[in-house]
Every structure is written in C-alpha cells, then in structure tokens.
Design a protein around this motif. Structure first.
Motif, short mmCIF file in Angstrom:
data_model
loop_
_atom_site.label_atom_id
_atom_site.label_comp_id
_atom_site.label_asym_id
_atom_site.label_seq_id
_atom_site.Cartn_x
_atom_site.Cartn_y
_atom_site.Cartn_z
N GLY A 217 9.02 30.55 9.39
CA GLY A 217 7.96 29.90 9.09
C GLY A 217 7.72 28.90 10.24
N GLY A 218 8.73 28.83 11.34
CA GLY A 218 8.62 27.88 12.42
C GLY A 218 8.86 26.37 12.24
N GLN A 219 8.42 25.44 13.20
CA GLN A 219 8.85 24.09 13.09
C GLN A 219 7.92 23.31 11.74
N ARG A 220 8.59 22.38 11.22
CA ARG A 220 7.58 21.40 10.25
C ARG A 220 6.54 20.79 11.14
N VAL A 221 5.48 20.67 10.43
CA VAL A 221 4.24 19.96 11.13
C VAL A 221 3.92 18.86 10.47
N ALA A 222 3.89 18.74 9.36
CA ALA A 222 3.52 17.49 8.35
C ALA A 222 4.42 17.46 7.23
N THR A 223 4.38 15.91 6.49
CA THR A 223 4.89 15.76 5.40
C THR A 223 4.11 15.03 4.43
N LEU A 224 4.32 15.38 3.04
CA LEU A 224 3.53 14.54 2.06
C LEU A 224 4.69 13.89 1.00
N VAL A 225 4.69 12.71 0.86
CA VAL A 225 5.57 12.20 0.10
C VAL A 225 4.92 11.51 -1.08
N ILE A 226 4.98 11.91 -2.17
CA ILE A 226 4.32 11.46 -3.45
C ILE A 226 5.40 10.65 -4.27
N TYR A 227 4.83 9.33 -4.75
CA TYR A 227 5.70 8.51 -5.44
C TYR A 227 5.42 8.93 -7.00
N LEU A 228 6.43 8.84 -7.55
CA LEU A 228 6.45 9.42 -9.02
C LEU A 228 6.57 8.40 -9.86
N ASN A 229 6.90 7.26 -9.43
CA ASN A 229 7.27 5.91 -10.38
C ASN A 229 6.54 4.69 -9.46
N ASP A 230 6.50 3.67 -10.10
CA ASP A 230 6.32 2.30 -9.46
C ASP A 230 7.80 1.79 -9.27
N VAL A 231 8.03 1.51 -8.01
CA VAL A 231 9.49 0.94 -7.77
C VAL A 231 9.48 -0.70 -7.88
N PRO A 232 10.22 -1.11 -8.78
CA PRO A 232 10.04 -2.61 -9.09
C PRO A 232 10.21 -3.43 -7.99
N ASP A 233 11.37 -2.90 -7.07
CA ASP A 233 11.53 -3.81 -5.84
C ASP A 233 12.39 -2.81 -4.75
N GLY A 234 11.71 -2.91 -3.58
CA GLY A 234 12.28 -2.25 -2.46
C GLY A 234 11.72 -0.70 -2.51
N GLY A 235 12.59 0.23 -1.49
CA GLY A 235 12.13 1.66 -1.81
C GLY A 235 10.92 2.00 -0.91
N GLU A 236 10.38 1.18 0.03
CA GLU A 236 9.08 1.54 0.62
C GLU A 236 9.47 2.58 1.41
N THR A 237 8.83 3.37 1.96
CA THR A 237 8.61 4.48 3.00
C THR A 237 8.26 3.71 4.21
N ILE A 238 9.52 3.59 5.12
CA ILE A 238 9.19 2.82 6.32
C ILE A 238 9.05 3.42 7.75
N PHE A 239 8.32 3.09 8.67
CA PHE A 239 8.29 3.75 10.13
C PHE A 239 8.43 2.69 10.84
N PRO A 240 9.82 2.65 11.23
CA PRO A 240 10.35 1.36 12.30
C PRO A 240 9.58 1.33 13.51
N GLU A 241 9.23 2.42 14.16
CA GLU A 241 8.89 2.39 15.50
C GLU A 241 7.41 1.90 15.57
N ALA A 242 6.69 2.45 14.36
CA ALA A 242 5.10 1.76 14.17
C ALA A 242 5.30 0.44 13.39
N GLY A 243 6.02 0.00 13.05
CA GLY A 243 5.91 -1.17 12.18
C GLY A 243 5.04 -1.00 11.03
N VAL A 244 5.23 0.03 10.37
CA VAL A 244 4.63 0.18 9.04
C VAL A 244 5.23 0.55 7.84
N SER A 245 5.01 0.13 6.73
CA SER A 245 5.87 0.51 5.55
C SER A 245 4.93 0.52 4.41
#
Ligand code: PD2
Ligand code: ZN
Length: 294
Positions: A217-245
C-alpha cells in the motif's frame, strides 16, 4: 517526577528521526511531568546520539552546531488537497459540514460525520473487545506497547459487515480517496488521564522498521479521526507545531494530510491526543495509503 527510561529513550529517538523540533519535544516532556532542565538535557542528548549514529559529532555544543549545520530538508510543498471544497460535502450517504480549514498544515474539522446513533453503535460493538494499543518501533517495525500511547483499541477489517462497509464508503467519499487504499477502521478508547503523545502517522522513511509497513500500500497519506463521544474535559487532538487543537465532539472529525503528490512528508502534522482530564474518550481512525492496501 518521571524518569527517562527505555520507553522515553525510544520516544526521543523516534521523534528526532521524524524531524520534530527540539522545542516541541521539550514541551511534550514538560507536559508529561518532567522538569524543564531535565527535559532540555534529555532532548539535547537525543539529538547528539542521533548524530553519533550518523557519524557526526556526539557531544554538547559540537552536536548542537552539527544540528544547525545540517542542510535544511527541502520545504514541504502544499499542493491541492483531495477533499472537496464548500461548506457542506456530500459523502456517500450523508451531508457533512465543514467547520474549519487550515492550509499549512492541511487540516479540516468536520461536524456530523456520524450520527449519535452510529457513534453509540460503534462504541457498544467495541466495548468488550478492546486490547492495549501498540506503537510501531521505528527501528524494528514491530508493534510495542509503550506508555506514549495509553489507550485500548480494536480493528475492523474493511467491509467486514454492512455497517462497517457503509462507514468505509462514507469516509472514503469524504476524504476523496479510494476505499481500497484505506486501512481497516480502528476504534480507540482512552480512560481519564489517557493520552497519545505527539507523533506522526506516517512511517519515518529513514527508519529500517518502516519498510515492513510500507511494502503493502505504500506510505500513509492522510488520516481521519472521528470522535465517538463528547469528552467532558481534555482529550483534544493537538497539533503542537501548528498551535491548533480540536475538541472532541460526538460525530465530528479532524482530517489531516501529510503526503503531497511529490511524496514529501509534512512535519507540521506532528499531532497527539491530549490527556483526558475528565470522563473518557472514544475515537475511530481511518488511515489512507498511497495505493490499494490489504
Ligand atoms: O486520540 C487522538 O485524538 C489522536 C490523536 C492523534 C489519535 C491519533 N493521533 C492516532 O490514533 O494516530
Ligand atoms: Zn496519530
């Protein structure tokens, strides 16, 4: 306070080889409970050790100079994302809302990729079948249980039943990438305090362990992370180099693309799952490959 044991040594060396910046690694260690000085020392040493392996200087200031003297890798060229434009994307059997788009790195946040009923069904199917998650050891290619990733998971083969096949088709349509190029769906569960430290989803091209994974299949090219519940506190997906959460909201998802048409890999897609501070977190992940997989 944590100590730099074998699993931290592995985390340090794999992040150095993947091109992480010293600052992001020091931040990640401080977040994990290390004192700033201890984190700076360990990260500095990891950069020195990597240079020793490649035959360059191995100590202190000489190592730092050699790091700085290394030619900069050619900059990642942002070409067009495959995902459709517009505020609503018709994905196979569902209209999906676009909530945010970022160009560098290429990140899109979606709302309502799955209905609440579909999310709950995925959780209930998986709850009793979870196993402790592993991470690919970049040196050997083997799956190791290490504490960078405190979650449990289960894989569903592509198209393994009608429900999974529908999810696969919807996701493939949303990512605008062939269903055959997708790995199976992975469900992950994190309890309170669970986290996934910053990492890349692609296989580091310069590491011997990667070829086992890219042979098919070669290299991975892209990801989709789907959230299955509301997380009450924390648990964000973070991109530390981009400053995005991205906050975990039931049915929503984050897409990120890290390989362009020239097969360059985007270091700005360093990302992690922040510690869950209250309640638990369930996600479903789809990784897409360059070519047909499986
Ligand atoms: O749990 C997450 O938010 C997360 C973040 C980054 C999961 C993954 N990566 C992954 O499974 O690769
Ligand atoms: Zn990831």
């Amino acid at each position: 306070m944590p100590v730099v044991d074998a699993s931290w040594e592995q985390w340090l060396s794999s992040n150095v080889s993947r091109g992480c910046s010293m600052d992001s690694m020091i931040d990640a260690m401080v977040q994990a409970g290390f004192a700033g000085e201890a984190a700076r020392t360990a990260v500095g040493k990891a950069f020195g050790l990597t240079l020793a392996v490649t035959g360059a200087a191995s100590h202190g200031a000489a190592a730092t100079e050699a790091v700085l003297a290394k030619p900069a890798p050619s900059a990642y060229q942002y070409d067009a994302m495959p995902v459709a434009s517009g505020n609503v994307i018709h994905a196979y059997d569902r209209d999906v809302r676009v909530l945010m788009r970022c160009e560098k790195p290429q990140v899109i946040v979606f709302g309502d990729v799955l209905s609440a009923e579909e999310c709950n069904e995925m959780i209930e199917r998986s709850r009793h079948r979870l196993k402790r998650s592993t991470t690919v050891n970049p040196a050997t290619g083997k799956e190791d249980v290490i504490r960078n990733r405190t979650s449990e998971g289960i894989w569903y083969q592509r198209g393994e039943d009608d429900f999974i096949a529908r999810m696969d088709r919807r996701i493939s349509s949303l990512m605008n990438w062939p269903v055959e190029n997708g790995e199976g769906l992975q469900i992950l569960h994190y309890g309170t305090t669970g986290e996934y430290k910053p990492h890349f989803d692609y296989f580091p091209p310069d590491q011997p362990g990667s070829s086992v994974h890219t042979a098919q299949g070669g290299q991975r090219v892209a990801t989709l992370v789907i959230y299955l519940n509301d997380v009450p506190d924390g648990g964000e997906t973070i991109f530390p180099e981009a400053g995005v959460s991205v906050a975990a909201r039931q049915g929503g998802a984050v897409y990120f693309r890290y390989m362009n048409g020239q097969r360059q890999l985007d270091p700005l897609t360093l990302h992690g799952g922040a510690p869950v501070l209250g309640g638990d977190k369930w996600i479903m992940t789809k990784w897409m490959r360059e070519r047909a997989y499986g």
